[in-house]
Design an enzyme around this catalytic site. Structure first.
Site, PDB file in Angstrom:
ATOM      1  N   HIS A  36       1.220   7.463  -4.105  1.00  0.00           N
ATOM      2  CA  HIS A  36       2.572   8.370  -4.450  1.00  0.00           C
ATOM      3  C   HIS A  36       2.373   9.017  -5.458  1.00  0.00           C
ATOM      4  CE1 HIS A  36       3.143   4.969  -7.025  1.00  0.00           C
ATOM      5  NE2 HIS A  36       4.357   5.320  -7.784  1.00  0.00           N
ATOM      6  N   HIS A 120       0.474  12.251 -12.183  1.00  0.00           N
ATOM      7  CA  HIS A 120      -1.119  11.969 -11.474  1.00  0.00           C
ATOM      8  C   HIS A 120      -0.496  10.494 -10.570  1.00  0.00           C
ATOM      9  CE1 HIS A 120       0.769   8.224 -14.070  1.00  0.00           C
ATOM     10  NE2 HIS A 120       0.535   8.026 -13.284  1.00  0.00           N
TER      11      HIS A 120
END
Length: 182
Positions: A36, A120
């Protein structure tokens, strides 16, 4: 209850990232289902705080957007190497959404985040230095590019630690305005 707010990733994106999960000594690869993009780590909260957070997150009004993952990098280095991640192409809509999420968390009575947002997707965590293979791995995957794909919702997740690592549960999904909607 331990919570965080994130963008879930489409299955094909998670599968593409999952194929990178080999070839580094000492790497503990994140399970595909757990991949995620964190917008805000919240931490441990009680039931009332979770309800307040849900209320403020529900009020977020933001458009959906296209997102592209590009390149690999690490947090830390040498003996302080912590993780390997896929970077995110610069995206003002993502930055805007993250700012709205941060504001919602603070309005719910939780402390402000002190760290700067660095979008990220964490791919692996390290217990030690993987040695020279890390440099080769980063070089071999330097042109990584996945997407664009549509981010049309974000999620409030709970996290429970288990013997085999963390288990994430989607508690609430919040829709973003459809891209190109009238």
């Amino acid at each position: 209850m331990r919570l965080f707010v994130a963008l879930s990733l489409p299955e094909e994106v998670r599968e593409g990232l999952g194929m990178l999960g080999t070839g580094l000594p000492g790497a503990r690869w994140v399970a595909e289902d757990n991949l995620h993009l964190t917008l805000r780590f919240v931490g441990d909260v009680d039931g009332a705080q979770a309800r307040d957070l849900d209320d403020t997150l529900s009020a977020i009004d933001a458009p959906g957007f296209e997102l592209t993952l590009q390149g690999l990098a690490t947090f830390g280095d040498g003996m302080k190497l912590r993780s390997l991640y896929a970077g995110v192409a610069p995206n003002p809509a993502l930055t805007h959404l993250q700012a709205k999420v941060e504001s919602a968390v603070v309005r719910a009575g939780l402390p402000a985040e002190r760290r700067k947002f660095k979008p990220h997707v964490t791919l692996a965590r390290f217990k030690g230095d993987p040695g020279p293979k890390l440099g080769l791995y980063l070089k071999d995957h330097s042109l990584l590019r996945i997407g664009p794909f549509t981010a049309d919702h974000f999620v409030l997740y709970s996290s429970r630690l288990g013997a085999e690592g963390p288990h994430y549960t989607e508690e609430v999904t919040y829709d973003l305005e459809r891209v190109g909607a009238f």
